[in-house]
Design a protein around this motif. Sequence first.
Motif, mmCIF file in Angstrom:
data_model
loop_
_atom_site.group_PDB
_atom_site.id
_atom_site.type_symbol
_atom_site.label_atom_id
_atom_site.label_comp_id
_atom_site.label_asym_id
_atom_site.label_seq_id
_atom_site.Cartn_x
_atom_site.Cartn_y
_atom_site.Cartn_z
ATOM 1 N N THR A 103 0.855 -1.187 0.000
ATOM 2 C CA THR A 103 0.000 0.000 0.000
ATOM 3 C C THR A 103 0.887 1.231 0.000
ATOM 4 N N THR A 104 0.654 2.162 -0.928
ATOM 5 C CA THR A 104 1.583 3.255 -1.134
ATOM 6 C C THR A 104 0.877 4.517 -1.612
ATOM 7 N N ASN A 105 1.554 5.660 -1.455
ATOM 8 C CA ASN A 105 1.038 6.897 -2.058
ATOM 9 C C ASN A 105 1.555 7.078 -3.478
ATOM 10 N N ALA A 106 2.388 6.146 -3.945
ATOM 11 C CA ALA A 106 2.831 6.037 -5.349
ATOM 12 C C ALA A 106 3.919 7.023 -5.753
ATOM 13 N N LEU A 107 4.336 7.919 -4.864
ATOM 14 C CA LEU A 107 5.283 8.949 -5.274
ATOM 15 C C LEU A 107 6.600 8.365 -5.777
ATOM 16 N N LEU A 112 10.625 2.785 -8.622
ATOM 17 C CA LEU A 112 10.704 1.500 -7.941
ATOM 18 C C LEU A 112 9.758 0.420 -8.456
ATOM 19 N N ALA A 113 8.783 0.758 -9.269
ATOM 20 C CA ALA A 113 7.781 -0.235 -9.667
ATOM 21 C C ALA A 113 8.422 -1.453 -10.324
ATOM 22 N N GLN A 114 9.268 -1.247 -11.300
ATOM 23 C CA GLN A 114 9.861 -2.391 -12.003
ATOM 24 C C GLN A 114 10.793 -3.205 -11.113
ATOM 25 N N ARG A 123 1.120 -6.944 -6.501
ATOM 26 C CA ARG A 123 0.096 -5.918 -6.719
ATOM 27 C C ARG A 123 0.289 -4.769 -5.730
ATOM 28 N N VAL A 124 -0.381 -3.646 -6.023
ATOM 29 C CA VAL A 124 -0.298 -2.467 -5.163
ATOM 30 C C VAL A 124 -1.676 -1.874 -4.920
ATOM 31 N N ASN A 125 -1.812 -1.230 -3.769
ATOM 32 C CA ASN A 125 -2.948 -0.369 -3.458
ATOM 33 C C ASN A 125 -2.403 1.053 -3.376
ATOM 34 N N ALA A 155 2.893 1.813 -12.120
ATOM 35 C CA ALA A 155 2.408 0.531 -11.621
ATOM 36 C C ALA A 155 1.741 -0.270 -12.733
ATOM 37 N N VAL A 156 0.928 0.412 -13.537
ATOM 38 C CA VAL A 156 0.274 -0.255 -14.672
ATOM 39 C C VAL A 156 1.326 -0.722 -15.674
ATOM 40 N N GLY A 157 2.306 0.145 -15.950
ATOM 41 C CA GLY A 157 3.344 -0.192 -16.907
ATOM 42 C C GLY A 157 4.211 -1.354 -16.469
#
Length: 334
Positions: A103-107, A112-114, A123-125, A155-157
């Motif tokens: 779970t993240t604020n995505a900043l 870091l996603a890859q 997966r992520v929230n 995240a989608v990518g």
Amino acid sequence: MGGPVTLTDTFGRVHRDLRISLTDRCSLRCTYCMPAEGVPWLQKDSLLTTEEIVRVARVAVEAGVSTLRLTGGEPLLRPDVVDVVSRLSTLIGPDGPPEISLTTNALALPRLAQPLVEAGLTRVNISLDTLRQDRFVALTRRDRLDDTLAGIDAAVGARLAPVKINTVVMRGRNDDEIVDLAEFAAERGLHLRFIEQMPLDAGHTWDRGTMVEAEEILAALTSRWELTEMPGRGADPAQTWLLDGGPTTIGVIASVTRPFCGACDRIRLTADGQLRACLFARTETDVLSVLRSGASDAEIDAAIRRCLLGKKAGHDIDDPGFLQPSRPMSAIGG
């Protein structure tokens, strides 16, 4: 280790989900979580080391936990978060390796996603409460909406799936964006979950009387779409609906007005090594001291089970005697 394999409380609920807070620190200052000046951070020497996190997780996974959710604060602020994911991904339980989510604020996701996917994250929230820049600044006290949206795209990518969006609905602040946020999610194939605001703010200013309830959220959605409730919710905190027959789904987490405590399968580990059987618990079980006393795996397992023995039937938010937890959400872990 002796005793039953599964982690079961006194009400027969089997616990398969361990939420692990990696840090109490956060890069935003959301109004429903902490004051503008922040809160006192935990001392570094009181934080669980990576070795300690992995050890508690291993004992829990061997006892039947099948989902590990990394939380905070903001978990991506932990410098070794990729290593934590990598090491957790090697654990094996009775049914195989656990699912690892975050779970993240995505900043920090553009960076870091890859690497996280390559380490084993599935997966992520992502928290997103508004699509309007001025409101984002007012709600988070930071001008980072563009960075959040870039994190969602990252995240989608990186093929994290599903990408879930968490939106806390607040009266007079973003409740007029319910349809806009749902359309945003539908256009991008995201799974949006609206959340009733809960009494977990550091300032203890939550007011049950002004909270936007699930019924109001659903009414706003039905003004735009036909909703079809999906069966088979299980232990999922979100009640889910199809929009106009699908494929888009929308969830509502109504912890206050439609509590799902009877199916709860979650236990929490704070960044400073305290086990909590409920998000709203007012007691904790100290596993940090157990770890640092040279305890065996059996003693760690016993601490987890001891925590569950104190788990109540429900959180009792609507009870007149309800007391808000002393810790804010950032210090508990979501």
